[in-house]
Motif scaffolding. Structure first.
Motif, PDB file in Angstrom:
ATOM      1  N   MET A   1       0.844  -1.214   0.000  1.00 27.62           N
ATOM      2  CA  MET A   1       0.000   0.000   0.000  1.00 27.62           C
ATOM      3  C   MET A   1       0.873   1.255   0.000  1.00 27.62           C
ATOM      4  N   THR A   2       0.505   2.205  -0.832  1.00 27.54           N
ATOM      5  CA  THR A   2       1.268   3.455  -0.844  1.00 27.54           C
ATOM      6  C   THR A   2       0.814   4.356   0.314  1.00 27.54           C
ATOM      7  N   GLU A   5      -2.580   5.758  -0.366  1.00 27.57           N
ATOM      8  CA  GLU A   5      -3.667   4.779  -0.152  1.00 27.57           C
ATOM      9  C   GLU A   5      -3.975   4.653   1.349  1.00 27.57           C
ATOM     10  N   LEU A   8      -5.918   7.652   2.331  1.00 27.81           N
ATOM     11  CA  LEU A   8      -7.326   7.529   1.913  1.00 27.81           C
ATOM     12  C   LEU A   8      -8.090   6.654   2.906  1.00 27.81           C
ATOM     13  N   ALA A   9      -7.458   5.530   3.245  1.00 32.68           N
ATOM     14  CA  ALA A   9      -8.111   4.612   4.190  1.00 32.68           C
ATOM     15  C   ALA A   9      -8.312   5.289   5.546  1.00 32.68           C
ATOM     16  N   TYR A  91      -8.112  12.570  -3.936  1.00 33.93           N
ATOM     17  CA  TYR A  91      -7.937  11.153  -4.288  1.00 33.93           C
ATOM     18  C   TYR A  91      -8.509  10.769  -5.656  1.00 33.93           C
ATOM     19  N   VAL A  97      -3.830   7.797  -7.084  1.00 36.99           N
ATOM     20  CA  VAL A  97      -4.212   6.997  -5.912  1.00 36.99           C
ATOM     21  C   VAL A  97      -5.200   5.891  -6.288  1.00 36.99           C
ATOM     22  N   VAL A  98      -6.250   6.257  -7.006  1.00 40.23           N
ATOM     23  CA  VAL A  98      -7.252   5.257  -7.405  1.00 40.23           C
ATOM     24  C   VAL A  98      -7.296   5.235  -8.946  1.00 40.23           C
ATOM     25  N   ASN A 102     -11.437   7.827 -11.382  1.00 41.61           N
ATOM     26  CA  ASN A 102     -10.990   9.214 -11.231  1.00 41.61           C
ATOM     27  C   ASN A 102     -11.441  10.019 -12.439  1.00 41.61           C
ATOM     28  N   TYR A 196      -3.366  16.368   2.416  1.00 42.81           N
ATOM     29  CA  TYR A 196      -3.946  15.304   3.247  1.00 42.81           C
ATOM     30  C   TYR A 196      -4.053  15.743   4.708  1.00 42.81           C
TER      31      TYR A 196
END
Lengths: 219, 536
Positions: A1-2, A5, A8-9, A91, A97-98, A102, A196
């Motif tokens: 996972m970056t 990511e 985002l979570a 995001y 990211v996704v 997007n 973020y």
């Protein structure tokens, strides 16, 4: 996972925790009131109790709503909508990211001069519609109406000012995300982290009354 | 139950401000653009009634309602209704010597009482007033009009009124009874009206008071007298001792800021919203409970406690409130006839009642039919979960023989105030009857009374049925431990007799009754009502 990511979570998790604690708080108050009434089926502070509350619509009585002021309400709702926009821009503006979901999936919109703002307006409209939809909930679920969310908490003026102050923070986060979208495919890790952190701080402030009450009243 | 807070005079201004602070964000431009509602704790509304324009324009919390009738929160200057040199202004001055346009009126309790009675009783005055101003009693009727817009009696949302006044004899108390009369005249005998009176402190050096202590004590005595003898008057006089407030919270730099904000905090359980659904009530129910079993407006002594939620039990809060430190007027709680509890937090009603009964065992007395009296009323509200707080109002917690000699009792405090008022009356007869002095006024501004007024005041203060005699009797009653210290309403322009409408419901003139007869009648009526299941 970056890192992005994970970030985002973390935002999604934070909002989910806020929603859960809000329902938890309402169930807690309801349980205290039920104790007083004697008899009647009690809502317990447990997952099954909360599930029961949701299915039966027996949250906090509407009479316990306290008006916080229309200026504050307007500010708080604006902040939530902006948080939603900032989240979308950070995001879902670029494929970083996704990759599958997007704005760049719709190439005509992404390359249009007004593509970003159209995306932003779409997020605003979606957010407003969501708020209006929750407003239609019956009285049994009144505490889930986003327009009344803070009406079940005691907020000091300081706390209200803190919530209002998230608006400029979120605007900065949005501007940074727009900049990141403009320079794409280049990327800036520092700016992404700043955007973020601003979003994270804002969401924490927005759900802080809920967390505060949980800490004081339940735990 | 939503209350309308009416601050009257200087003290009313400062305390009402605390109650009426906007809980919304202070963004004046946004508020103006969006026409945002002014939001207060518990949804209360309020107004400030002031008689001194020069004082009123010095502040900017309340806006001038005479300039902008829809401004909020606003202040109202009642004597603005009377133009200088107008027929009413001239006539009152000619006949009685009173200047209705005098800024701040005159700082003597009998002044506003006189003005009210003049407009009520003198046909030549109220006739001219009605003709020229469209109102027979313009000062008091216009005040009521300004207040009534917030009450359910005139389309507003407030189910009760909380007057905030100083019992020092300035402008505060002179307004309450006339305004309550307007309320009762609408036919609503059970519309809830509280008066919160602050009895001024005994140590003059603490205060920035405008009058010396004996004169303030006379003012306070007249105020309390008028409030508790008017049967159709207020539903309760919540009485605070400013000496206790000052000792507890200090008067830093000669200001009462800490006192005022703490006074608000003490009263918060009464005015806050968020009732438990099972305890939700309206003003009418509270008013009925307050007056149940008593013919005269009761004295209510406030006791307050607050504790952090963790580990705080109902009994702890009850004991903390009723103990010496929790009382905001000296008293013996065990003498209370009834107890009213307003609390915020998660509480068990049964545990509160048990704790109170343990503290005040006499509350378990039975009525004439052998039923347990409902002597404890509890209203619970949700708090912010961090702090639990409790306001206990003790109804008439006095009546013990000899208690007037024990410092810290209500009898002792009232005895001192009444004795000081008696001394002032005895040794200042000339001043009282010749002119009503305003310490701030220049010599040519001092009100010179006419013979009509002097005679009326002579009779009111010193007549056979006058105030001095009543105060002597009141002092004796306190010493003997009798309840109902003040009993007979007295008017100024009626030879010191009770106003006609105040005569007893049996058609007997109260003035002609002895104390024993009056007690007997009161007892008989009460027993009859109890037996019939009615509330007096």
């Amino acid at each position: 996972m970056t890192i992005m990511e994970i970030s985002l979570a973390s935002i999604v998790a934070l909002i989910a925790i806020g929603a859960f604690l809000h329902i938890w708080n309402m169930c807690h108050i309801n349980m205290e009131l039920e104790k007083d009434r004697g008899g009647g089926e009690k809502i317990e502070i447990s997952l099954s109790g909360i599930k029961k509350a949701i299915s039966r619509g027996v949250f906090i009585p509407r009479g316990l709503f306290i008006p916080q002021g229309s200026v504050f309400n307007g500010m708080a709702l604006s902040a939530w909508i902006l948080a939603f926009v900032a989240f979308g821009y950070l995001y879902f503006l670029t494929p970083l990211v996704v990759p599958d979901y997007n704005l760049f999936q719709i190439s005509s919109l992404a390359s249009w001069s007004f593509g970003f703002i159209t995306f932003g307006l779409f997020l605003v409209v979606f957010g407003v519609l969501f708020i209006l939809a929750t407003n239609k909930l019956p009285d049994g679920y009144c505490c889930i109406r986003l327009t009344e969310l803070y009406g079940y908490y005691f907020l000091s003026k300081m706390h209200k000012r803190a919530i209002a102050s998230t608006i400029p923070l979120l605007w900065i986060s949005i501007f940074i995300s727009v900049h990141l979208g403009t320079i794409y495919p280049l990327a800036s890790g520092v700016l992404s982290v700043i955007a973020y952190l601003l979003l994270l701080a804002s969401v924490i402030i927005l759900i802080s009354p809920i967390i505060k009450q949980s800490m004081e009243g339940v735990f | 139950m939503r209350l309308c807070v009416v601050g009257i005079g200087g003290c009313g201004f400062k305390v009402a401000q605390e109650f009426l602070g906007n809980v919304d964000l202070d963004l004046s431009i946004v508020s103006r653009l969006t026409k945002a509602d002014y939001t207060t704790m518990g949804g209360i509304k309020g107004i400030w009634i002031e008689s001194n324009r020069q004082e009123a324009v010095k502040q900017n919390f309340f806006k001038d309602l005479n300039k902008d009738p829809i401004a909020y929160p606003g202040f109202f200057i009642p004597h603005d209704k009377i133009q200088p040199g107008s027929p009413v202004h001239k006539k009152v001055s000619e006949i009685y010597g009173f200047d209705l346009k005098k800024q701040g009126y005159v700082r003597a309790a009998q002044y506003l009482k006189s003005i009210y009675e003049i407009f009520e009783n003198d046909e030549s005055i109220y006739g001219v007033s009605r003709e020229t101003l469209g109102s027979s009693n313009p000062i008091f009727e216009s005040s009521w009009k300004a207040i009534s817009q917030y009450t359910t009696l005139a389309g507003g949302k407030c189910e009760g009124i909380l007057f905030i006044i100083s019992l020092g004899g300035g402008t505060g108390t002179g307004f309450v009874n006339p305004i309550v009369k307007n309320i009762r005249d609408t036919g609503t005998k059970d519309y809830l009206v509280f008066a919160l009176g602050v009895l001024t402190e005994e140590q003059d050096e603490l205060s920035g008071q405008q009058q010396d202590l004996p004169k303030r004590n006379l003012g306070a005595t007249i105020s309390i007298y008028d409030l508790v003898t008017k049967r159709d008057g207020v539903d309760g006089l919540i009485i605070f001792d400013n000496q206790i407030l000052c000792n507890k919270f200090g008067t830093e730099y000669g200001t009462y800021n800490a006192v005022n904000s703490n006074l608000y905090q003490i009263m918060r359980p009464l005015v806050a919203g968020r009732y438990y659904p099972s305890d939700a009530t309206d003003g009418q129910a509270v008013a009925t409970n307050l007056r149940e079993g008593t013919l005269q407006p009761p004295l209510l002594v406030p006791c307050y406690s607050s504790r952090k939620r963790r580990g705080s039990k109902e009994a702890d809060l009850v004991n903390l409130a009723l103990d010496q430190d929790g009382r905001y007027m000296g008293c013996d709680p065990t003498m209370a006839e009834k107890v009213f509890v307003f609390c915020r937090g998660f509480f068990d009603i049964g545990k509160i009642e048990t704790a109170i009964r343990e503290y005040i065992p006499t509350l378990d007395e039975l009525d004439a039919r052998g039923n347990k009296k409902k002597n404890i009323n509890v209203w619970r509200k949700l708090s912010d979960d961090r702090v639990h707080e409790m306001l206990i109002l003790l109804r008439n917690p006095f009546g013990s023989p000899g208690a007037y000699e024990r410092a810290g009792t209500l009898e002792w405090r009232l005895h001192r105030v009444i004795s000081s008022a008696i001394d002032y009356l005895k040794y200042n007869r000339g001043i009282i009857l010749e002119e009503i002095q305003d310490p701030e006024a220049k010599e040519d501004e001092t009100v010179k009374l006419t013979k009509v007024t002097r005679d009326a005041l002579e009779s009111y203060f010193y007549g056979e049925n006058g105030l001095l005699r009543e105060l002597d009797l009141a002092r004796i009653r306190l010493e003997k431990g009798e309840r109902g210290i003040f009993r007979r309403p007295i008017s100024i322009f009626d030879g010191g007799r009770s106003p006609g409408r105040e005569s007893s419901s049996l058609g007997i003139d109260d003035a002609g009754l002895t104390d024993i007869q009056r007690d007997q009648i009161q007892k008989m009526i009460q027993e009859k009502f109890d037996a019939m299941g009615f509330k007096a």
